[in-house]
Design a protein around this motif. Structure first.
Motif: not given
Ligand code: ATP
Length: 354
Positions: A13, A16, A18, A37-44, A163
Motif C-alpha cells: 500500500f 508500505t 503490508a 500484533p496489530s498492523g503485522c499484515g494478518k488481515t491483508t 478475529e
C-alpha cells in the motif's frame, strides 16, 4: 478439499509492504492461525486469500490452480471459500434459518436439499431451538454461531476467519474457541484463522504462523512456537519471555551480567552476540545464596512485587540494569530493595541469534 499455497506473496500500500514476500503452504484439512500484533499484515493476507484484493507480486494457488497473481485474480465468488468477519454481518430482517439458508438459495439448490442441509448445520451448531429468532433477539455468541453456520452450510473448501471472537466476552470467547475447533474436526475444511490472541491460536490451531512486519517470523505447532521460539520477537510475543543479552563464551555458554550461563537451542560461535530467552515461571527465585555448585545463578535486586493469589509476580534488576519478570509461588513476599538469587535452569535458557 485443497491445499492453499502462498508463493512469495507481496502486497504493498504505497511505500508500505503490508505483506512482504510470504511463502506458506497450508495443507488441506489443516487449521492455521495467523498470529501477530496489530498492523503485522494478518488481515491483508486473509483478504488476499479471499480474493478481495490483488497481490503486488507473487501468487496464491488452491490445489493446482493459481487463483491470485499480479496478472490475474479470480474474484471471491469464483473461489470455494467462506469468510467470517468480526462483525458477524447477519441480515437483521431474516430469521436464523433464513440467514443460514441464504447461501444455499443463491446457489439454487432445490427446497428439499436446502431443508436437509439447513437441518444438519443447525443441529451441529446447536442453533435449532433459535431457528425462528431474528439476530436482534440473540446474544453475541449466538450471533457468531449463526455466522459460522452460514459460512459452513455452503460446504466451502476453505474457511477464512478474521478475529471472529473479538466482540465476545471472555467466557464466550473461550467456549467458541473450542466450538470452532470442534466444527473444524467434524468438517475438515482448510481453515485460515486470523487473531492477535495467543490463547485463541494455541487452542484452535494445528499450525501457527507468527507474523511481524508483513513477514512470517516463525511457522510451527503451538508447542514449537512456545517452547522453541526462533527469534526474540516470537519469544516475547508468545508467552512474554524475558530476554537477556550477552556474548558467547563457547558453543553453549553465554557471558551475561558477570556470570556465564549454560544455554540450549543452538551451537554458538565464541564471541557471537546472543540473546537468551527464558520464561517468567522457569526462573527460580531464591532469597538466600545457593550452594556454589549450582550453576546458572544470577544475582539481582527486587524492584517490585505483586501478589496475584496463586502466584507472586516479581520484577528484579540484574547488576547490569537488565529488568526481568519472575513468576514465583505466592509466599514468601520479598520487599523491594532486597538482594535475591535467580536460578535459570539451563534447559530453559534458549539461545537465539541476534
Ligand atoms: P489488526 O490486528 O490491527 O487488524 P493486521 O495484522 O490485520 O492488524 P493489516 O490490516 O493487514 O494488519 O495491515 C497491515 C498494514 O497495512 C498496516 O500498516 C496497515 O495500516 C496497512 N494497510 C492495510 N490496509 C490498507 C489500505 N487499504 N490502505 C493503506 N494501508 C493499508
Amino acid at each position: 478439499m485443497a491445499s492453499v499455497e502462498l508463493r512469495k506473496l507481496t502486497r504493498r500500500f504505497g511505500a508500505t509492504a503490508a505483506v512482504d514476500d510470504v511463502s506458506l503452504r497450508i495443507e488441506h484439512g489443516q487449521l492455521i492461525c495467523l498470529l501477530g500484533p496489530s498492523g503485522c499484515g494478518k488481515t491483508t493476507t486473509l483478504r488476499l486469500i479471499a480474493g478481495f484484493i490483488e497481490p503486488s507480486a507473487g501468487e496464491i494457488a488452491v490445489g493446482e490452480k493459481v487463483v491470485s497473481s499480479a496478472a490475474r485474480t479470480v474474484p471471491p465468488e469464483g473461489r470455494n471459500m467462506s469468510m467470517i468477519f468480526q462483525s458477524y454481518a447477519l441480515w437483521p430482517h431474516m430469521t436464523v434459518a433464513q440467514n443460514v439458508a441464504y447461501g444455499l438459495k443463491l446457489r439454487k439448490f432445490d427446497a428439499a436439499t436446502i431443508a436437509g442441509k439447513l437441518d444438519a448445520i443447525l443441529t451441529t451448531t446447536r442453533l435449532k431451538p433459535l431457528a425462528e429468532r431474528y439476530p436482534a433477539e440473540l446474544s453475541g455468541g449466538q450471533q457468531q454461531r449463526v455466522s459460522l453456520a452460514r459460512a459452513l452450510v455452503v460446504e466451502p473448501e476453505t474457511l477464512l476467519l478474521d478475529e471472529p471472537l473479538s466482540n465476545l466476552d471472555a467466557n464466550l470467547r473461550e467456549e467458541m474457541r473450542f466450538e470452532i475447533r470442534r466444527l473444524h474436526d467434524e468438517y475438515r475444511y482448510t481453515t485460515v484463522y486470523v487473531t492477535h490472541d495467543q490463547a485463541e491460536a494455541m487452542t484452535a490451531a494445528d499450525v501457527i504462523a507468527v507474523m511481524n512486519h508483513g513477514k512470517v517470523e516463525q511457522l510451527g505447532t503451538p508447542e514449537d512456537v512456545y517452547y522453541r521460539p526462533s527469534s526474540e520477537f516470537v519469544a516475547r510475543f508468545i508467552g512474554g519471555s524475558n530476554i537477556l543479552r550477552g556474548a558467547a563464551a563457547d558453543r553453549a555458554r553465554v557471558d551475561i551480567a558477570g556470570t556465564t550461563l549454560l544455554t540450549t537451542g543452538m551451537a554458538l560461535e565464541p564471541g557471537q552476540k546472543v540473546s537468551v530467552s527464558i520464561r517468567q515461571h522457569a526462573i527460580r527465585l531464591l532469597n538466600a545464596a545457593p550452594d556454589a555448585s549450582l550453576g546458572n545463578v544470577l544475582q539481582a535486586t527486587v524492584t517490585r512485587q505483586i501478589f496475584l493469589g496463586s502466584t507472586r509476580d516479581f520484577s528484579v534488576a540484574l547488576n547490569d540494569g537488565t529488568e526481568l519478570r519472575v513468576t514465583a509461588p505466592p509466599e514468601p513476599a520479598i520487599a523491594p530493595g532486597t538482594a535475591v538469587w535467580l536460578h535459570l535452569p539451563a534447559e530453559h535458557c534458549r539461545a537465539l541469534a541476534r
